[in-house]
Design a protein around this motif. Structure first.
Motif, PDB file in Angstrom:
ATOM      1  N   ARG A  97       0.835  -1.278  -0.002  1.00 15.60           N
ATOM      2  CA  ARG A  97      -0.084  -0.174  -0.133  1.00 15.60           C
ATOM      3  C   ARG A  97       0.793   1.204   0.022  1.00 15.60           C
ATOM      4  NH1 ARG A  97      -5.400  -1.758   1.126  1.00 15.60           N
ATOM      5  NH2 ARG A  97      -5.975   0.310   1.329  1.00 15.60           N
ATOM      6  N   ILE A  98       0.333   2.276  -0.582  1.00 12.17           N
ATOM      7  CA  ILE A  98       0.872   3.627  -0.552  1.00 12.17           C
ATOM      8  C   ILE A  98       1.548   4.213   0.506  1.00 12.17           C
ATOM      9  CG2 ILE A  98      -1.260   4.936  -0.794  1.00 12.17           C
ATOM     10  CD1 ILE A  98       1.710   5.712  -2.924  1.00 12.17           C
ATOM     11  N   GLU A  99       0.665   3.841   1.819  1.00 12.42           N
ATOM     12  CA  GLU A  99       0.946   4.211   3.080  1.00 12.42           C
ATOM     13  C   GLU A  99       2.517   3.652   3.421  1.00 12.42           C
ATOM     14  OE1 GLU A  99      -1.681   2.892   2.526  1.00 12.42           O
ATOM     15  OE2 GLU A  99      -3.040   4.163   2.974  1.00 12.42           O
ATOM     16  N   VAL A 100       2.697   2.724   3.170  1.00 15.61           N
ATOM     17  CA  VAL A 100       4.166   1.874   3.296  1.00 15.61           C
ATOM     18  C   VAL A 100       5.027   2.195   2.460  1.00 15.61           C
ATOM     19  CG1 VAL A 100       5.291  -0.513   3.329  1.00 15.61           C
ATOM     20  CG2 VAL A 100       3.001  -0.167   4.412  1.00 15.61           C
ATOM     21  N   SER A 101       4.661   2.362   1.099  1.00 19.72           N
ATOM     22  CA  SER A 101       5.698   2.907  -0.155  1.00 19.72           C
ATOM     23  C   SER A 101       6.214   4.342   0.492  1.00 19.72           C
ATOM     24  CB  SER A 101       4.812   3.116  -1.289  1.00 19.72           C
ATOM     25  OG  SER A 101       4.361   1.831  -1.460  1.00 19.72           O
ATOM     26  N   SER A 102       5.292   5.365   0.931  1.00 14.89           N
ATOM     27  CA  SER A 102       5.754   6.604   1.272  1.00 14.89           C
ATOM     28  C   SER A 102       6.842   6.749   2.385  1.00 14.89           C
ATOM     29  CB  SER A 102       4.490   7.524   1.467  1.00 14.89           C
ATOM     30  OG  SER A 102       3.656   7.025   2.574  1.00 14.89           O
ATOM     31  N   ILE A 103       7.027   5.614   3.179  1.00 17.01           N
ATOM     32  CA  ILE A 103       7.696   5.712   4.306  1.00 17.01           C
ATOM     33  C   ILE A 103       9.043   4.799   4.264  1.00 17.01           C
ATOM     34  CG2 ILE A 103       7.997   5.460   6.953  1.00 17.01           C
ATOM     35  CD1 ILE A 103       5.045   6.152   6.996  1.00 17.01           C
ATOM     36  N   VAL A 104       8.832   3.847   3.483  1.00 14.92           N
ATOM     37  CA  VAL A 104       9.768   2.752   3.468  1.00 14.92           C
ATOM     38  C   VAL A 104      11.400   3.182   3.204  1.00 14.92           C
ATOM     39  CG1 VAL A 104       9.328   1.979   0.964  1.00 14.92           C
ATOM     40  CG2 VAL A 104      10.325   0.410   2.528  1.00 14.92           C
ATOM     41  N   SER A 105      11.413   4.065   2.306  1.00 13.26           N
ATOM     42  CA  SER A 105      12.667   4.555   1.951  1.00 13.26           C
ATOM     43  C   SER A 105      13.362   5.246   3.325  1.00 13.26           C
ATOM     44  CB  SER A 105      12.852   5.665   0.627  1.00 13.26           C
ATOM     45  OG  SER A 105      12.753   4.848  -0.316  1.00 13.26           O
ATOM     46  N   VAL A 106      12.616   6.020   4.316  1.00 18.10           N
ATOM     47  CA  VAL A 106      13.404   6.632   5.417  1.00 18.10           C
ATOM     48  C   VAL A 106      13.750   5.407   6.116  1.00 18.10           C
ATOM     49  CG1 VAL A 106      12.821   9.052   5.104  1.00 18.10           C
ATOM     50  CG2 VAL A 106      11.022   7.508   5.859  1.00 18.10           C
ATOM     51  N   ILE A 107      12.765   4.494   6.209  1.00 19.77           N
ATOM     52  CA  ILE A 107      13.059   3.519   7.342  1.00 19.77           C
ATOM     53  C   ILE A 107      14.227   2.716   6.727  1.00 19.77           C
ATOM     54  CG2 ILE A 107      12.501   1.219   8.130  1.00 19.77           C
ATOM     55  CD1 ILE A 107      10.458   3.423   9.428  1.00 19.77           C
ATOM     56  N   SER A 108      14.434   2.509   5.608  1.00 21.96           N
ATOM     57  CA  SER A 108      15.558   1.838   4.806  1.00 21.96           C
ATOM     58  C   SER A 108      16.834   2.548   5.234  1.00 21.96           C
ATOM     59  CB  SER A 108      15.155   1.609   3.266  1.00 21.96           C
ATOM     60  OG  SER A 108      14.111   1.208   3.109  1.00 21.96           O
ATOM     61  N   LYS A 109      16.925   3.546   5.473  1.00 27.08           N
ATOM     62  CA  LYS A 109      18.107   4.441   5.689  1.00 27.08           C
ATOM     63  C   LYS A 109      18.702   4.256   7.188  1.00 27.08           C
ATOM     64  CE  LYS A 109      16.842   8.822   5.016  1.00 27.08           C
ATOM     65  NZ  LYS A 109      17.026  10.208   4.703  1.00 27.08           N
ATOM     66  N   ILE A 110      18.243   3.539   8.042  1.00 26.54           N
ATOM     67  CA  ILE A 110      18.694   3.278   9.221  1.00 26.54           C
ATOM     68  C   ILE A 110      19.848   2.117   9.257  1.00 26.54           C
ATOM     69  CG2 ILE A 110      18.011   2.598  11.628  1.00 26.54           C
ATOM     70  CD1 ILE A 110      15.250   3.816  11.190  1.00 26.54           C
TER      71      ILE A 110
END
Ligand code: DC
Length: 231
Positions: A97-110
Protein backbone atom coordinates in the motif's frame (compact mmCIF):
# COMPACT_ATOMS: atom_id res chain seq x y z
CA UNK A 1 26.49 -24.31 -15.55
CA UNK A 2 26.07 -27.13 -13.02
CA UNK A 3 26.39 -25.34 -9.68
CA UNK A 4 23.48 -23.34 -8.34
CA UNK A 5 24.00 -19.63 -8.63
CA UNK A 6 23.15 -16.44 -6.81
CA UNK A 7 21.60 -13.95 -9.21
CA UNK A 8 21.34 -10.34 -7.99
CA UNK A 9 18.80 -8.00 -9.59
CA UNK A 10 19.07 -4.38 -8.44
CA UNK A 11 17.53 -1.22 -9.80
CA UNK A 12 15.16 1.68 -9.54
CA UNK A 13 11.69 1.52 -7.97
CA UNK A 14 9.09 -0.05 -10.25
CA UNK A 15 11.60 -0.90 -12.95
CA UNK A 16 10.08 -4.38 -13.23
CA UNK A 17 12.69 -6.10 -11.04
CA UNK A 18 10.28 -8.47 -9.35
CA UNK A 19 8.51 -9.57 -12.56
CA UNK A 20 11.85 -10.22 -14.23
CA UNK A 21 13.47 -11.86 -11.18
CA UNK A 22 10.44 -14.15 -10.74
CA UNK A 23 10.56 -15.15 -14.42
CA UNK A 24 14.27 -16.01 -14.07
CA UNK A 25 13.63 -18.00 -10.86
CA UNK A 26 10.83 -19.86 -12.57
CA UNK A 27 12.93 -20.77 -15.58
CA UNK A 28 15.94 -21.83 -13.50
CA UNK A 29 13.85 -23.51 -10.78
CA UNK A 30 15.47 -21.19 -8.21
CA UNK A 31 14.05 -19.50 -5.14
CA UNK A 32 12.92 -15.91 -5.67
CA UNK A 33 13.47 -13.49 -2.77
CA UNK A 34 12.01 -10.00 -2.74
CA UNK A 35 14.32 -8.07 -0.38
CA UNK A 36 12.16 -4.93 -0.73
CA UNK A 37 9.30 -6.87 0.89
CA UNK A 38 11.50 -7.24 3.99
CA UNK A 39 12.06 -3.46 4.23
CA UNK A 40 8.33 -2.99 3.64
CA UNK A 41 7.46 -5.47 6.43
CA UNK A 42 9.72 -3.60 8.90
CA UNK A 43 8.02 -0.36 7.82
CA UNK A 44 4.55 -1.82 8.38
CA UNK A 45 5.64 -2.95 11.85
CA UNK A 46 6.87 0.58 12.65
CA UNK A 47 3.61 2.16 11.44
CA UNK A 48 1.47 -0.25 13.45
CA UNK A 49 3.57 0.19 16.59
CA UNK A 50 3.46 3.99 16.38
CA UNK A 51 7.20 4.25 15.77
CA UNK A 52 6.61 6.74 12.97
CA UNK A 53 4.72 9.98 13.59
CA UNK A 54 4.24 11.93 10.38
CA UNK A 55 7.73 12.20 8.99
CA UNK A 56 9.37 11.72 12.41
CA UNK A 57 10.95 8.35 13.16
CA UNK A 58 11.48 7.05 16.68
CA UNK A 59 14.79 5.70 15.50
CA UNK A 60 16.16 4.49 18.84
CA UNK A 61 12.98 2.58 19.57
CA UNK A 62 13.02 1.04 16.07
CA UNK A 63 16.61 -0.09 16.66
CA UNK A 64 15.70 -1.48 20.11
CA UNK A 65 12.90 -3.53 18.63
CA UNK A 66 14.60 -4.76 15.48
CA UNK A 67 15.33 -8.22 16.93
CA UNK A 68 11.58 -8.64 17.70
CA UNK A 69 10.72 -8.35 14.04
CA UNK A 70 10.54 -11.74 12.42
CA UNK A 71 10.14 -11.93 8.66
CA UNK A 72 9.77 -15.03 6.56
CA UNK A 73 8.39 -16.05 3.18
CA UNK A 74 5.98 -18.86 2.53
CA UNK A 75 4.78 -20.26 -0.80
CA UNK A 76 1.06 -19.93 -1.52
CA UNK A 77 0.22 -22.70 -4.03
CA UNK A 78 -3.21 -21.21 -4.86
CA UNK A 79 -1.75 -17.87 -5.93
CA UNK A 80 1.53 -19.48 -7.02
CA UNK A 81 3.66 -16.92 -5.23
CA UNK A 82 5.83 -16.45 -2.17
CA UNK A 83 4.13 -14.31 0.43
CA UNK A 84 5.64 -12.19 3.17
CA UNK A 85 4.92 -12.96 6.83
CA UNK A 86 5.54 -10.46 9.62
CA UNK A 87 5.67 -12.11 13.03
CA UNK A 88 3.52 -14.95 11.73
CA UNK A 89 0.93 -12.83 9.91
CA UNK A 90 0.54 -12.77 6.13
CA UNK A 91 1.11 -9.10 5.18
CA UNK A 92 1.72 -9.56 1.46
CA UNK A 93 -1.11 -7.22 0.40
CA UNK A 94 -0.71 -4.64 3.14
CA UNK A 95 3.00 -3.97 2.53
CA UNK A 96 2.26 -2.88 -1.06
CA UNK A 97 0.00 0.00 0.00
CA UNK A 98 1.00 3.61 -0.64
CA UNK A 99 1.13 4.33 3.14
CA UNK A 100 4.01 1.85 3.38
CA UNK A 101 5.62 2.94 0.07
CA UNK A 102 5.72 6.53 1.22
CA UNK A 103 7.78 5.73 4.36
CA UNK A 104 9.82 2.68 3.42
CA UNK A 105 12.75 4.63 1.96
CA UNK A 106 13.34 6.53 5.21
CA UNK A 107 13.14 3.37 7.31
CA UNK A 108 15.62 1.78 4.88
CA UNK A 109 18.17 4.48 5.67
CA UNK A 110 18.61 3.23 9.26
CA UNK A 111 21.92 1.37 9.47
CA UNK A 112 20.79 -1.15 12.11
CA UNK A 113 17.71 -2.06 10.08
CA UNK A 114 19.90 -2.70 7.05
CA UNK A 115 22.39 -4.73 9.11
CA UNK A 116 19.65 -7.02 10.38
CA UNK A 117 18.00 -7.51 7.00
CA UNK A 118 21.29 -8.06 5.18
CA UNK A 119 22.10 -10.77 7.74
CA UNK A 120 18.73 -12.48 7.08
CA UNK A 121 19.21 -12.16 3.31
CA UNK A 122 22.63 -13.80 3.50
CA UNK A 123 21.21 -16.64 5.60
CA UNK A 124 18.57 -17.30 2.93
CA UNK A 125 21.26 -17.14 0.23
CA UNK A 126 23.48 -19.73 1.92
CA UNK A 127 21.65 -22.50 0.12
CA UNK A 128 22.28 -20.83 -3.28
CA UNK A 129 20.02 -21.27 -6.25
CA UNK A 130 18.35 -17.92 -5.61
CA UNK A 131 17.33 -14.81 -7.48
CA UNK A 132 17.14 -11.84 -5.10
CA UNK A 133 15.98 -8.38 -6.11
CA UNK A 134 16.55 -5.09 -4.31
CA UNK A 135 18.85 -2.08 -4.24
CA UNK A 136 22.13 -3.36 -2.75
CA UNK A 137 22.13 -7.06 -3.55
CA UNK A 138 25.03 -7.00 -6.02
CA UNK A 139 26.98 -4.34 -4.12
CA UNK A 140 26.56 -5.27 -0.43
CA UNK A 141 24.51 -8.40 0.26
CA UNK A 142 26.17 -10.67 -2.32
CA UNK A 143 29.17 -8.85 -3.80
CA UNK A 144 30.31 -12.24 -5.19
CA UNK A 145 26.97 -13.03 -6.88
CA UNK A 146 27.42 -15.13 -10.03
CA UNK A 147 25.28 -12.81 -12.16
CA UNK A 148 24.43 -9.17 -11.40
CA UNK A 149 21.79 -7.22 -13.28
CA UNK A 150 21.01 -3.53 -12.87
CA UNK A 151 17.54 -2.61 -14.12
CA UNK A 152 16.11 0.70 -15.04
CA UNK A 153 13.40 2.30 -17.17
CA UNK A 154 12.20 5.86 -17.76
CA UNK A 155 10.58 7.49 -14.72
CA UNK A 156 7.26 8.05 -16.51
CA UNK A 157 7.15 4.46 -17.80
CA UNK A 158 7.74 3.20 -14.27
CA UNK A 159 5.04 5.44 -12.77
CA UNK A 160 2.52 4.29 -15.39
CA UNK A 161 3.34 0.64 -14.76
CA UNK A 162 2.98 1.02 -11.00
CA UNK A 163 -0.28 2.95 -11.39
CA UNK A 164 -1.83 0.24 -13.63
CA UNK A 165 -0.63 -2.50 -11.27
CA UNK A 166 -2.30 -0.91 -8.23
CA UNK A 167 -5.45 -0.06 -10.20
CA UNK A 168 -5.72 -3.67 -11.34
CA UNK A 169 -5.61 -4.69 -7.70
CA UNK A 170 -8.64 -2.45 -7.16
CA UNK A 171 -6.78 0.15 -5.07
CA UNK A 172 -7.92 3.77 -5.22
CA UNK A 173 -4.74 5.56 -6.28
CA UNK A 174 -3.84 8.87 -7.85
CA UNK A 175 -1.32 8.87 -10.73
CA UNK A 176 0.43 12.04 -9.53
CA UNK A 177 0.94 10.55 -6.04
CA UNK A 178 2.48 7.43 -7.57
CA UNK A 179 4.77 9.42 -9.85
CA UNK A 180 5.91 11.66 -6.97
CA UNK A 181 6.52 8.63 -4.74
CA UNK A 182 8.71 6.94 -7.36
CA UNK A 183 10.78 10.10 -7.92
CA UNK A 184 11.13 10.54 -4.16
CA UNK A 185 12.22 6.97 -3.53
CA UNK A 186 14.80 7.13 -6.35
CA UNK A 187 16.25 10.24 -4.75
CA UNK A 188 16.36 8.80 -1.22
CA UNK A 189 17.51 5.30 -2.27
CA UNK A 190 20.36 6.67 -4.39
CA UNK A 191 21.32 9.47 -2.00
CA UNK A 192 21.50 7.68 1.36
CA UNK A 193 24.92 7.29 2.95
CA UNK A 194 24.63 3.56 3.80
CA UNK A 195 24.40 1.12 0.89
CA UNK A 196 22.95 3.54 -1.65
CA UNK A 197 21.42 2.25 -4.85
CA UNK A 198 24.40 1.89 -7.20
CA UNK A 199 25.20 -0.20 -10.19
CA UNK A 200 27.92 -2.69 -9.21
CA UNK A 201 30.90 -2.32 -11.57
CA UNK A 202 30.36 -5.86 -12.83
CA UNK A 203 26.56 -5.59 -13.24
CA UNK A 204 24.86 -5.82 -16.63
CA UNK A 205 22.49 -2.92 -17.34
CA UNK A 206 19.00 -3.66 -18.59
CA UNK A 207 16.83 -0.71 -19.60
CA UNK A 208 13.45 -2.30 -20.20
CA UNK A 209 11.48 0.88 -21.03
CA UNK A 210 10.45 -0.60 -24.33
CA UNK A 211 10.82 -4.32 -23.73
CA UNK A 212 8.29 -7.04 -23.02
CA UNK A 213 9.04 -9.62 -20.32
CA UNK A 214 9.71 -12.21 -23.04
CA UNK A 215 12.28 -9.89 -24.66
CA UNK A 216 13.92 -9.39 -21.28
CA UNK A 217 14.08 -13.17 -20.84
CA UNK A 218 15.73 -13.51 -24.28
CA UNK A 219 18.30 -10.94 -23.10
CA UNK A 220 18.86 -12.97 -19.92
CA UNK A 221 19.23 -16.27 -21.80
CA UNK A 222 21.89 -14.68 -23.98
CA UNK A 223 23.70 -13.39 -20.88
CA UNK A 224 23.57 -16.82 -19.25
CA UNK A 225 24.82 -18.48 -22.43
CA UNK A 226 27.81 -16.11 -22.62
CA UNK A 227 28.57 -16.70 -18.96
CA UNK A 228 28.45 -20.48 -19.36
CA UNK A 229 30.62 -20.39 -22.49
CA UNK A 230 33.22 -18.17 -20.84
CA UNK A 231 33.55 -20.35 -17.76
O1 DC B 1 11.67 -3.07 -4.22
P1 DC B 1 10.64 -2.21 -3.44
O2 DC B 1 10.20 -1.01 -4.20
O3 DC B 1 9.51 -3.03 -2.93
O4 DC B 1 11.47 -1.70 -2.17
C1 DC B 1 10.90 -0.86 -1.22
C2 DC B 1 11.95 0.04 -0.59
O5 DC B 1 12.83 -0.75 0.21
C3 DC B 1 12.81 0.82 -1.54
O6 DC B 1 12.29 2.11 -1.81
C4 DC B 1 14.14 0.93 -0.81
C5 DC B 1 14.14 -0.22 0.14
N1 DC B 1 15.06 -1.30 -0.23
C6 DC B 1 16.38 -1.16 0.13
O7 DC B 1 16.76 -0.13 0.69
N2 DC B 1 17.24 -2.17 -0.11
C7 DC B 1 16.85 -3.29 -0.73
N3 DC B 1 17.72 -4.29 -0.94
C8 DC B 1 15.50 -3.44 -1.14
C9 DC B 1 14.63 -2.40 -0.88
Amino acid sequence: MKHKMIIAVDGHSSSGKSTFAKAIANEMDYLYIDSGAMYRAVTLYCIREGLVSGSHLHENEIINRIQDINIRFSYNPDLERHETYLNGENVEEEIRRIEVSSIVSVISKIGKVRERLVQLQREIGMFKGIVMDGRDIGTVVFPDADIKIFMTAGEKVRAERRFSELKEKGLDVDYNDIHANIADRDRIDSGRSISPLRKAPDAHILDNSEMTVEEQMDWFRELLKNKTENK
